[in-house]
Design a protein around this motif. Structure first.
Motif, PDB file in Angstrom:
ATOM      1  N   LYS A  11       0.850  -1.181   0.000  1.00  0.00           N
ATOM      2  CA  LYS A  11       0.000   0.000   0.000  1.00  0.00           C
ATOM      3  C   LYS A  11       0.888   1.233   0.000  1.00  0.00           C
ATOM      4  CE  LYS A  11      -4.156   1.751   2.169  1.00  0.00           C
ATOM      5  NZ  LYS A  11      -5.092   1.583   3.272  1.00  0.00           N
ATOM      6  N   ARG A  14      -3.086   5.584  -0.273  1.00  0.00           N
ATOM      7  CA  ARG A  14      -4.338   4.826  -0.110  1.00  0.00           C
ATOM      8  C   ARG A  14      -4.514   3.767  -1.205  1.00  0.00           C
ATOM      9  NH1 ARG A  14      -6.763   7.335   3.913  1.00  0.00           N
ATOM     10  NH2 ARG A  14      -6.698   9.577   4.138  1.00  0.00           N
ATOM     11  N   GLU A  15      -3.537   3.633  -2.074  1.00  0.00           N
ATOM     12  CA  GLU A  15      -3.642   2.714  -3.210  1.00  0.00           C
ATOM     13  C   GLU A  15      -2.819   1.452  -2.998  1.00  0.00           C
ATOM     14  OE1 GLU A  15      -5.697   3.419  -5.736  1.00  0.00           O
ATOM     15  OE2 GLU A  15      -6.186   5.315  -4.763  1.00  0.00           O
ATOM     16  N   HIS A  16      -3.269   0.365  -3.609  1.00  0.00           N
ATOM     17  CA  HIS A  16      -2.539  -0.896  -3.587  1.00  0.00           C
ATOM     18  C   HIS A  16      -1.793  -1.082  -4.897  1.00  0.00           C
ATOM     19  CE1 HIS A  16      -5.342  -1.728  -0.279  1.00  0.00           C
ATOM     20  NE2 HIS A  16      -4.327  -2.428   0.182  1.00  0.00           N
ATOM     21  N   TYR A  17      -0.580  -1.588  -4.776  1.00  0.00           N
ATOM     22  CA  TYR A  17       0.267  -1.893  -5.926  1.00  0.00           C
ATOM     23  C   TYR A  17       0.897  -3.255  -5.687  1.00  0.00           C
ATOM     24  CZ  TYR A  17      -0.129   3.075  -6.987  1.00  0.00           C
ATOM     25  OH  TYR A  17      -0.617   4.324  -7.273  1.00  0.00           O
ATOM     26  N   ILE A  66       1.760  11.197  -4.549  1.00  0.00           N
ATOM     27  CA  ILE A  66       0.829  10.615  -3.581  1.00  0.00           C
ATOM     28  C   ILE A  66       1.194  11.129  -2.194  1.00  0.00           C
ATOM     29  CG2 ILE A  66       0.125   8.467  -2.450  1.00  0.00           C
ATOM     30  CD1 ILE A  66       0.633   7.024  -5.081  1.00  0.00           C
ATOM     31  N   GLN A 115       0.970   5.454 -14.674  1.00  0.00           N
ATOM     32  CA  GLN A 115       0.909   4.079 -15.141  1.00  0.00           C
ATOM     33  C   GLN A 115       2.058   3.731 -16.079  1.00  0.00           C
ATOM     34  OE1 GLN A 115      -1.693   5.772 -14.247  1.00  0.00           O
ATOM     35  NE2 GLN A 115      -2.787   4.318 -13.002  1.00  0.00           N
ATOM     36  N   ASN A 127     -10.156  -7.624  -7.230  1.00  0.00           N
ATOM     37  CA  ASN A 127      -9.714  -6.243  -7.381  1.00  0.00           C
ATOM     38  C   ASN A 127      -8.595  -6.179  -8.410  1.00  0.00           C
ATOM     39  OD1 ASN A 127     -11.338  -5.089  -5.266  1.00  0.00           O
ATOM     40  ND2 ASN A 127      -9.981  -6.113  -3.818  1.00  0.00           N
ATOM     41  N   VAL A 129      -5.082  -4.717  -9.418  1.00  0.00           N
ATOM     42  CA  VAL A 129      -3.906  -4.196  -8.729  1.00  0.00           C
ATOM     43  C   VAL A 129      -2.817  -3.957  -9.767  1.00  0.00           C
ATOM     44  CG1 VAL A 129      -2.152  -4.643  -6.977  1.00  0.00           C
ATOM     45  CG2 VAL A 129      -4.484  -5.500  -6.644  1.00  0.00           C
TER      46      VAL A 129
END
Length: 152
Positions: A11, A14-17, A66, A115, A127, A129
């Motif tokens: 994380k 607040r984002e998942h990678y 971020i 991206q 989800n 990811v």
């Protein structure tokens, strides 16, 4: 038939990678990062000392624009092309095995955003990811360097 690939889900903000698990050397909690003046890259936030020596710490938050959610973070040490580099993340959530049919290319429309540093997108627990292309990320910003041996 292709085998499943393993990814570590982290994380950042607040984002998942995801990161390919074979690129992860070690994960350290709450590691002190020492600021170093005259850094060659604005994305290097300093160095850290660990059992491998001194390792440059990359500021992935600054590159991805971020805001961090918490002060305490995990430092992830990566091994890329036999060299080491580290960056911080909010947390390490899990390691997942993903079958080839659940790995997708990033659409070309995202070439001009964050991206461009993503390799693929995986489906994990229903989800999507994004998977960080760590080699491309560090090569693009010119911070991939050898680990320095610090005096003990």
């Amino acid at each position: 038939m292709k085998q499943e690939e393993r990814f570590m889900i982290i994380k950042i903000g607040r984002e998942h990678y995801g990161i390919k698990i074979n690129e992860v050397k070690e994960i350290l909690p709450n590691t002190e990062i020492i600021n170093v003046p005259d850094k060659q890259s604005v994305y290097i936030c300093g160095i850290m000392k660990c059992r491998y020596g001194g390792i440059s710490v990359f500021d992935i938050y600054k590159l991805f624009n971020i805001e961090p959610v918490s002060v305490s973070k995990m430092v992830i040490i990566l091994t890329i092309n036999e060299k080491m580099l580290a960056f911080s993340a909010e947390s390490v959530d899990c390691v997942v095995d993903v079958s080839p049919e659940n790995i997708y290319e990033i659409p070309s429309i995202f070439n001009d955003t964050n991206q461009r540093y993503m390799q693929n997108v995986i489906v994990s627990d229903h989800n999507l990811v994004p998977i960080i292309d760590t080699v491309r990320l560090f090569e693009k910003i010119g911070v991939l360097e050898e680990t320095e041996q610090l005096p003990q």
